[in-house]
Design an enzyme around this catalytic site. Structure first.
Site, PDB file in Angstrom:
ATOM      1  N   ASP A  84       5.591  88.898   2.368  1.00 43.38           N
ATOM      2  CA  ASP A  84       6.820  89.113   3.136  1.00 43.38           C
ATOM      3  C   ASP A  84       6.615  88.660   4.572  1.00 43.38           C
ATOM      4  O   ASP A  84       5.514  88.768   5.121  1.00 43.38           O
ATOM      5  CB  ASP A  84       7.224  90.590   3.116  1.00 43.38           C
ATOM      6  CG  ASP A  84       7.435  91.115   1.706  1.00 43.38           C
ATOM      7  OD1 ASP A  84       8.243  90.510   0.976  1.00 43.38           O
ATOM      8  OD2 ASP A  84       6.789  92.111   1.339  1.00 43.38           O
ATOM      9  N   ASP A 112       8.443  89.220   8.319  1.00 39.11           N
ATOM     10  CA  ASP A 112       9.425  89.939   9.124  1.00 39.11           C
ATOM     11  C   ASP A 112       9.487  89.321  10.517  1.00 39.11           C
ATOM     12  O   ASP A 112       8.487  88.815  11.044  1.00 39.11           O
ATOM     13  CB  ASP A 112       9.049  91.415   9.234  1.00 39.11           C
ATOM     14  CG  ASP A 112       9.061  92.107   7.881  1.00 39.11           C
ATOM     15  OD1 ASP A 112       9.731  91.614   6.963  1.00 39.11           O
ATOM     16  OD2 ASP A 112       8.371  93.145   7.746  1.00 39.11           O
ATOM     17  N   ASP A 147       3.955 101.366  13.934  1.00 34.97           N
ATOM     18  CA  ASP A 147       3.169 102.491  13.440  1.00 34.97           C
ATOM     19  C   ASP A 147       1.672 102.340  13.731  1.00 34.97           C
ATOM     20  O   ASP A 147       1.055 103.215  14.337  1.00 34.97           O
ATOM     21  CB  ASP A 147       3.409 102.714  11.941  1.00 34.97           C
ATOM     22  CG  ASP A 147       3.324 101.435  11.124  1.00 34.97           C
ATOM     23  OD1 ASP A 147       2.907 100.386  11.647  1.00 34.97           O
ATOM     24  OD2 ASP A 147       3.683 101.486   9.923  1.00 34.97           O
TER      25      ASP A 147
END
Length: 433
Positions: A57, A59, A137
């Site tokens: 993926d 982002d 995070d």
């Protein structure tokens, strides 16, 4: 909080190449830049490339607001209320675009809300790239790559942590876990997947705040559990979930069966066998179905109730149906499992009864049932765990060799000679369906 200064890593000092980045992600970044916005590849894709892993993926983070991004791309959609995002669609590939978020210590507004426990229920206050880096995070997920100058921007000493294979939470563990308890699951998943150690304060706090998982939306937890157990290291993650009492928080009824109704460890061995089998299938690039995975995870409670209801006088099939329904209802308060998967799970459990009815011509009928193969695999796991005496699984293994399911026969039998086809009338058209 003071804005951090970026450490800038130029192209000749890192391994990120546009050849390793999805062309679709590059298109999104270039169009945002051409429209006057800033755009960066962010997060796990950069981390993975630096570790020699090809990302799945990609982002993007930008200073464009979601509505502005959506306006630029006709092939996009706005999603989310808690965190508003834009998904730009390129066939089956989805490029996720998020706007830089501001620090959470800003005064609460309609765009940013927290519960009394500190959980963020809405976070759409936008800020700078420096603020956004501190809202990530873990440091390993807080790197930014520019496709215009080819630099990596590091605001949190992420490069150093990646080199040391350390997963370090950004900010105070209690505050960050209260904002989003799912970060505890992500910590365990990343640590096992990447072979990282979790920074001690962040890891010790997981056990202290495990019960916060009960405040996470049940629909969201369904997806998070799938991510945990299809990571290729699901068995090790299971051990760590139990170690930090996270499994108990997410699967309370199953955890009770393991703790109080599993003196011989049969249920625990069954779950371990199921997760080990899943890890193996992932490594062999074989498909994994959520229904089978959840059927394995809930089986200890289903089986306990099934035995209990039979002891109360119910026949085995009604007892199974009632046990399955009761186990599912108790689980749905924690994790919302979609109905289509629940139906498949029930069929897998009921197949455990059908597979014992292998006399006469029943075997030929059973192998043609839709959930036969899943039920058969499930039966083998039960035998491996010592829940039932081995033998039935071997019988079905041999039966399939001599009596393959219809679709297998069609693949392996030699084609018979076909009669000559009649010529179609000149104006006839083939059915394209």
């Amino acid at each position: 909080m003071k804005s951090p200064q970026a450490r800038i890593i130029p192209r000749n000092e890192h391994s990120i190449s546009r050849k390793l980045i999805s062309p679709s992600a590059l298109k999104v970044m270039y169009r945002l830049e051409q429209a006057g916005f800033k755009a960066y590849l962010v997060g796990g894709s950069i981390r993975d490339i630096l570790l020699g892993i090809q990302p799945k993926d990609f982002d993007i983070a930008t200073n464009a607001h979601p509505e502005q991004v959506h306006k630029l791309f006709s092939n996009s959609r706005l999603i989310g209320r808690r965190f508003k995002l834009v998904h730009v669609l390129f066939g089956r590939e989805v490029i996720e675009v998020a706007t830089f978020r501001a620090s959470s210590d800003k005064e609460e507004s309609p765009s940013q809300r927290q519960t009394a426990d500190g959980m963020l229920t809405r976070d759409n206050v936008y800020g700078t790239i420096e603020e956004d880096a501190l809202r990530r995070d873990f440091t390993a997920n807080a790197l930014y790559y520019s496709a215009t100058d080819f630099n990596i921007y590091d605001y949190t000493n992420a490069i150093e942590d990646i080199e040391e294979k350390q997963l370090r939470l950004i900010g105070d563990p209690e505050e960050r876990y209260r904002e989003d308890p799912v970060r505890m699951l992500r910590a365990l998943r990343f640590a096992e997947k990447l072979g990282f150690s979790i920074e001690s304060n962040a890891e010790h706090a997981i056990s202290d705040f495990a019960q916060l998982m009960q405040s996470v939306a049940s629909a969201r937890l369904f997806d998070e559990v799938i991510k945990l157990f299809v990571s290729g290291c699901g068995l090790n993650i299971y051990f760590r979930l139990k170690q930090h009492t996270l499994f108990e928080a997410m699967f309370p009824a199953v955890a009770n069966s393991l703790a109080n109704h599993d003196s011989e460890g049969t249920y625990d061995r069954f779950i371990q066998a199921g997760l080990l089998n899943t890890d193996k299938r992932i490594k062999e690039d074989k498909p994994i179905t959520p229904a089978f995975l959840y059927a394995v995870l809930l089986w200890p409670e289903v089986h306990r109730l099934w035995i209990q209801k039979q002891s109360e006088g119910l026949p085995e099939f009604p007892a199974m149906q009632q046990a399955a329904q009761a186990a599912i209802e108790s689980q749905l308060s924690s994790i919302m499992i979609p109905k289509r998967f629940l139906l498949n799970m029930k069929e897998i459990w009921e197949m455990q009864i059908r597979l014992t009815k292998n006399h006469g011509n029943r075997g030929l009928q059973i192998v043609q049932l839709p959930r036969f193969r899943a039920g058969y695999d499930f039966l083998l796991l039960r035998e491996k765990a010592g829940e039932i005496i081995p033998g039935l699984g071997d019988w079905w293994t041999k039966f399939q060799i001599t009596n393959p399911p219809p679709e297998h026969k069609r693949r392996t039998e030699r084609p018979k000679s076909r009669p000559s086809r009649r010529k179609r009338p000149p104006n006839s058209q083939r059915n394209s369906n």
